[in-house]
Write a protein that holds these residues in place. Structure first.
Motif, PDB file in Angstrom:
ATOM      1  N   ALA A 138     -45.829 -46.850  34.278  1.00 24.70           N
ATOM      2  CA  ALA A 138     -45.128 -47.334  35.521  1.00 24.70           C
ATOM      3  C   ALA A 138     -45.538 -46.979  36.691  1.00 24.70           C
ATOM      4  O   ALA A 138     -44.791 -46.477  37.506  1.00 24.70           O
ATOM      5  N   LYS A 139     -46.900 -47.265  37.005  1.00 24.09           N
ATOM      6  CA  LYS A 139     -47.566 -46.850  38.305  1.00 24.09           C
ATOM      7  C   LYS A 139     -47.627 -48.022  39.342  1.00 24.09           C
ATOM      8  O   LYS A 139     -47.710 -47.657  40.486  1.00 24.09           O
ATOM      9  N   GLY A 140     -47.226 -49.123  38.748  1.00 26.58           N
ATOM     10  CA  GLY A 140     -47.588 -50.342  39.920  1.00 26.58           C
ATOM     11  C   GLY A 140     -46.527 -50.250  41.223  1.00 26.58           C
ATOM     12  O   GLY A 140     -47.251 -50.233  42.439  1.00 26.58           O
ATOM     13  N   LEU A 141     -45.283 -50.265  41.088  1.00 25.64           N
ATOM     14  CA  LEU A 141     -44.435 -50.247  42.321  1.00 25.64           C
ATOM     15  C   LEU A 141     -44.606 -48.691  42.869  1.00 25.64           C
ATOM     16  O   LEU A 141     -44.517 -48.784  44.210  1.00 25.64           O
ATOM     17  N   ASN A 142     -44.839 -47.715  42.100  1.00 29.81           N
ATOM     18  CA  ASN A 142     -45.096 -46.500  42.782  1.00 29.81           C
ATOM     19  C   ASN A 142     -46.337 -46.220  43.508  1.00 29.81           C
ATOM     20  O   ASN A 142     -46.356 -45.743  44.482  1.00 29.81           O
ATOM     21  N   THR A 143     -47.324 -46.908  43.085  1.00 29.90           N
ATOM     22  CA  THR A 143     -48.603 -46.997  43.915  1.00 29.90           C
ATOM     23  C   THR A 143     -48.421 -47.900  45.071  1.00 29.90           C
ATOM     24  O   THR A 143     -49.064 -47.354  46.452  1.00 29.90           O
ATOM     25  N   ALA A 144     -47.706 -48.792  44.968  1.00 30.39           N
ATOM     26  CA  ALA A 144     -47.545 -49.494  46.191  1.00 30.39           C
ATOM     27  C   ALA A 144     -46.644 -48.738  47.074  1.00 30.39           C
ATOM     28  O   ALA A 144     -46.796 -48.923  48.487  1.00 30.39           O
ATOM     29  N   ALA A 145     -45.794 -48.198  46.633  1.00 31.99           N
ATOM     30  CA  ALA A 145     -44.712 -46.792  47.344  1.00 31.99           C
ATOM     31  C   ALA A 145     -45.857 -46.023  48.319  1.00 31.99           C
ATOM     32  O   ALA A 145     -45.460 -45.772  49.390  1.00 31.99           O
ATOM     33  N   SER A 146     -46.704 -45.514  47.500  1.00 31.89           N
ATOM     34  CA  SER A 146     -47.334 -44.694  48.439  1.00 31.89           C
ATOM     35  C   SER A 146     -48.549 -45.339  49.269  1.00 31.89           C
ATOM     36  O   SER A 146     -48.704 -44.806  50.523  1.00 31.89           O
ATOM     37  N   ASP A 147     -48.939 -46.339  49.293  1.00 32.46           N
ATOM     38  CA  ASP A 147     -49.569 -47.249  50.397  1.00 32.46           C
ATOM     39  C   ASP A 147     -48.686 -47.414  51.456  1.00 32.46           C
ATOM     40  O   ASP A 147     -48.956 -47.171  52.639  1.00 32.46           O
ATOM     41  N   VAL A 148     -47.225 -47.731  51.409  1.00 28.86           N
ATOM     42  CA  VAL A 148     -46.544 -48.034  52.346  1.00 28.86           C
ATOM     43  C   VAL A 148     -46.477 -46.531  53.006  1.00 28.86           C
ATOM     44  O   VAL A 148     -46.069 -46.811  54.182  1.00 28.86           O
ATOM     45  N   HIS A 149     -46.243 -45.510  52.464  1.00 21.66           N
ATOM     46  CA  HIS A 149     -45.991 -44.019  53.076  1.00 21.66           C
ATOM     47  C   HIS A 149     -47.069 -44.000  54.025  1.00 21.66           C
ATOM     48  O   HIS A 149     -46.920 -43.556  55.090  1.00 21.66           O
ATOM     49  N   ALA A 165     -57.696 -42.545  47.627  1.00 19.15           N
ATOM     50  CA  ALA A 165     -57.735 -41.270  46.776  1.00 19.15           C
ATOM     51  C   ALA A 165     -56.379 -41.440  45.960  1.00 19.15           C
ATOM     52  O   ALA A 165     -56.868 -40.693  44.718  1.00 19.15           O
ATOM     53  N   ARG A 166     -55.437 -41.537  46.146  1.00 18.87           N
ATOM     54  CA  ARG A 166     -54.193 -41.479  45.326  1.00 18.87           C
ATOM     55  C   ARG A 166     -54.461 -42.631  44.396  1.00 18.87           C
ATOM     56  O   ARG A 166     -53.812 -42.433  43.061  1.00 18.87           O
ATOM     57  N   VAL A 167     -54.685 -43.726  44.936  1.00 17.17           N
ATOM     58  CA  VAL A 167     -54.602 -44.929  43.980  1.00 17.17           C
ATOM     59  C   VAL A 167     -55.645 -44.759  42.737  1.00 17.17           C
ATOM     60  O   VAL A 167     -55.294 -45.096  41.619  1.00 17.17           O
ATOM     61  N   TRP A 168     -56.865 -44.419  42.916  1.00 15.64           N
ATOM     62  CA  TRP A 168     -57.684 -43.988  41.779  1.00 15.64           C
ATOM     63  C   TRP A 168     -57.139 -42.836  40.595  1.00 15.64           C
ATOM     64  O   TRP A 168     -57.525 -43.075  39.455  1.00 15.64           O
ATOM     65  N   LYS A 169     -56.402 -41.949  41.249  1.00  8.16           N
ATOM     66  CA  LYS A 169     -55.879 -40.976  40.197  1.00  8.16           C
ATOM     67  C   LYS A 169     -54.795 -41.731  39.572  1.00  8.16           C
ATOM     68  O   LYS A 169     -54.673 -41.333  38.304  1.00  8.16           O
ATOM     69  N   ALA A 170     -53.897 -42.626  40.071  1.00  3.73           N
ATOM     70  CA  ALA A 170     -52.977 -43.207  39.523  1.00  3.73           C
ATOM     71  C   ALA A 170     -53.706 -44.326  38.427  1.00  3.73           C
ATOM     72  O   ALA A 170     -53.458 -44.493  37.269  1.00  3.73           O
ATOM     73  N   GLU A 171     -54.681 -44.784  38.722  1.00  4.69           N
ATOM     74  CA  GLU A 171     -55.699 -45.628  37.947  1.00  4.69           C
ATOM     75  C   GLU A 171     -56.189 -44.891  36.763  1.00  4.69           C
ATOM     76  O   GLU A 171     -55.992 -45.340  35.479  1.00  4.69           O
ATOM     77  N   ARG A 172     -56.652 -43.675  37.016  1.00  5.38           N
ATOM     78  CA  ARG A 172     -57.110 -42.922  35.962  1.00  5.38           C
ATOM     79  C   ARG A 172     -55.942 -42.521  35.102  1.00  5.38           C
ATOM     80  O   ARG A 172     -56.118 -42.588  33.636  1.00  5.38           O
ATOM     81  N   PHE A 173     -54.803 -42.101  35.569  1.00  5.20           N
ATOM     82  CA  PHE A 173     -53.703 -42.012  34.499  1.00  5.20           C
ATOM     83  C   PHE A 173     -53.239 -43.051  33.769  1.00  5.20           C
ATOM     84  O   PHE A 173     -53.035 -42.920  32.370  1.00  5.20           O
ATOM     85  N   SER A 174     -53.173 -44.357  34.498  1.00  7.73           N
ATOM     86  CA  SER A 174     -52.863 -45.462  33.779  1.00  7.73           C
ATOM     87  C   SER A 174     -53.875 -45.762  32.508  1.00  7.73           C
ATOM     88  O   SER A 174     -53.368 -46.204  31.643  1.00  7.73           O
ATOM     89  N   TRP A 175     -55.200 -45.829  33.062  1.00  6.95           N
ATOM     90  CA  TRP A 175     -56.167 -45.978  31.823  1.00  6.95           C
ATOM     91  C   TRP A 175     -55.974 -45.018  30.884  1.00  6.95           C
ATOM     92  O   TRP A 175     -56.193 -45.419  29.726  1.00  6.95           O
ATOM     93  N   TRP A 176     -56.043 -43.683  31.223  1.00  6.63           N
ATOM     94  CA  TRP A 176     -55.928 -42.630  29.902  1.00  6.63           C
ATOM     95  C   TRP A 176     -54.690 -43.078  29.153  1.00  6.63           C
ATOM     96  O   TRP A 176     -54.990 -42.710  27.586  1.00  6.63           O
ATOM     97  N   LYS A 230     -48.210 -30.591  30.693  1.00  6.03           N
ATOM     98  CA  LYS A 230     -47.899 -30.507  32.251  1.00  6.03           C
ATOM     99  C   LYS A 230     -48.738 -31.419  32.993  1.00  6.03           C
ATOM    100  O   LYS A 230     -48.361 -32.059  33.922  1.00  6.03           O
ATOM    101  N   ALA A 231     -49.822 -31.640  32.703  1.00  6.36           N
ATOM    102  CA  ALA A 231     -50.809 -32.560  33.293  1.00  6.36           C
ATOM    103  C   ALA A 231     -50.024 -34.065  33.307  1.00  6.36           C
ATOM    104  O   ALA A 231     -50.166 -34.664  34.235  1.00  6.36           O
ATOM    105  N   LEU A 232     -49.694 -34.329  31.990  1.00  5.59           N
ATOM    106  CA  LEU A 232     -48.918 -35.667  31.775  1.00  5.59           C
ATOM    107  C   LEU A 232     -47.557 -35.642  32.777  1.00  5.59           C
ATOM    108  O   LEU A 232     -47.768 -36.617  33.592  1.00  5.59           O
ATOM    109  N   ALA A 233     -47.043 -34.651  32.702  1.00 10.78           N
ATOM    110  CA  ALA A 233     -45.770 -34.598  33.483  1.00 10.78           C
ATOM    111  C   ALA A 233     -46.035 -34.855  34.838  1.00 10.78           C
ATOM    112  O   ALA A 233     -45.301 -35.438  35.602  1.00 10.78           O
ATOM    113  N   GLU A 234     -46.910 -33.957  35.600  1.00  8.82           N
ATOM    114  CA  GLU A 234     -47.341 -34.082  36.982  1.00  8.82           C
ATOM    115  C   GLU A 234     -47.401 -35.550  37.387  1.00  8.82           C
ATOM    116  O   GLU A 234     -47.237 -35.816  38.505  1.00  8.82           O
ATOM    117  N   ASN A 235     -48.550 -36.278  36.400  1.00  9.56           N
ATOM    118  CA  ASN A 235     -48.791 -37.512  36.883  1.00  9.56           C
ATOM    119  C   ASN A 235     -47.768 -38.577  36.538  1.00  9.56           C
ATOM    120  O   ASN A 235     -47.351 -39.358  37.492  1.00  9.56           O
TER     121      ASN A 235
END
Length: 389
Positions: free
Chosen positions: A295-306, A333-344, A378-383
């Protein structure tokens, strides 16, 4: 007409940016291709990260979210009949909020209308002019009339198929894409959720997800072929297949009922770089797409807005352009981290048509490591709860 910021796209990211700018006295006009009812009819993600919740509060639109949203302090992961929990509170001290994107959009529309925000619906032929110069403007038609808005900046919040990204010359951008060889068949039903928390299920038959919108509205998904069509699946066939993919004790307590919405969503990872061209800034799906796993789609958009909101405030209120100059760098920088998590997470939970016996053993080993390792959890929870802005 003239405004300070033209926002193309009246979905949640465009509306959130407009409302945030309003709180700082910065003018904007929102242009939306569809009707208000069409935008509110879209069925989308329903899990909000900490950062998104904080932005809703800053925008003054979090009252209904606090009253009706469901705080989730963990999530469940299964493989075969093994079910284990990732405890967000234990590993991060925070949680996520289950609150549908439709509800978020409704709250933002109500706020913009209450404060006299200007939103143009059913616009056509939107064209961005001179974004690489000091005086950009946007032209469009509405009701058969041609209109022009002069502005300082343009925010492209109009999604993957919108005009904003394609207004940047191809020579000035680079695109990265991965298309997944399956989709998600989703069903919305007026039934109680099978569990109080979301279940991500890996099975030999493919992925399944058990989620919810509220205590009497459930959202379920199963991995399917992209050759499938929603009408190929009867409600009974869907429920039977879902039961085969989740642990037996969960299947036994699943309440089924008629679907009130059924659709198939493709899975794609996509990023365009940079997210800025002159005075045009891309936000959300206009710049990047993630698979829905996590569930990163709306949330990555929110970080862009920030990042864009911060940059615009610095420009208008502090007289510095550092935030705007670094917008693309920070957002990506944040988008690619979200992409990595969603891909993983997608790789961990789905069955791929080209997986070998070795690949399947590695996937199982990864799941068992996640079940037994506090560090991995912990790594999953943080992401999942959202990396800091």
């Amino acid at each position: 007409m003239r405004t300070q910021v033209v926002i193309i796209g009246g979905g949640p990211s465009g509306l959130l940016l407009s409302q945030l700018l309003y709180t700082k006295g910065i003018d904007s006009i929102v242009l939306e291709r569809q009707t208000r009812d069409h935008v509110l009819g879209r069925i989308r993600a329903g899990v909000l990260e900490q950062g998104m919740m904080a932005l809703m509060a800053e925008a003054g639109v979090d009252a209904r979210m606090k009253a009706k949203g469901i705080a989730h302090h963990g999530t469940l992961i299964s493989y075969d009949d093994t079910l284990f929990r990732i405890d967000f509170q234990k590993h991060t001290g925070t949680s996520v909020m289950v609150y549908g994107q439709t509800e978020v959009t409704q709250d933002l529309y109500a706020a913009r209308e209450a404060h006299g925000g200007q939103i143009e619906f059913e616009v056509a032929g939107v064209t961005i002019h001179d974004a690489d110069r000091d005086a950009p403007y946007v032209t469009y038609t509405v009701g058969g009339q041609e209109r022009r808005i002069d502005c300082d900046f343009v925010a492209g919040c109009d999604g993957f198929h919108g005009v904003s990204r394609n207004s940047i010359p191809q020579r000035s951008r680079r695109e990265f894409e991965k298309v997944y060889p399956f989709g998600w068949l989703g069903v919305l039903s007026e039934t109680p959720p099978v569990n109080d928390e979301i279940i991500y299920a890996n099975s030999e038959r493919g992925f399944a997800l058990c989620s919810m919108r509220n205590d009497q509205l459930s959202r379920y998904y199963i991995q399917c072929s992209m050759a499938d069509k929603p009408q190929d699946w009867s409600d009974d066939a869907f429920w039977q297949e879902l039961k085969r993919r989740i642990p037996q004790d969960q299947a036994a307590q699943l309440v089924t009922g008629p679907s009130i919405e059924k659709s198939i969503a493709p899975l794609r990872s996509f990023v365009t770089e940079p997210m800025r061209w002159g005075r045009l800034f891309l936000c959300g799906d206009a710049a990047h797409i993630v698979p829905p796993t996590g569930a990163k789609g709306l949330n990555t958009a929110a970080s862009d807005v920030h990042y864009l909101f911060t940059g615009l405030c610095q420009h208008y209120l502090d007289g510095t352009d550092e935030g705007l100059e670094r917008y693309s760098e920070k957002a990506l920088a944040r988008v690619w981290k979200a992409e990595r998590f969603s891909w993983w997470f997608s790789s961990l939970m789905h069955r791929y048509p080209d997986q070998s016996a070795f690949d399947l053993r590695m996937q199982r080993a990864e799941l068992e490591f996640l079940r037994s390792s506090d560090a991995a959890q912990k790594a999953l929870a943080e992401n999942y709860v959202g990396l800091p802005y």
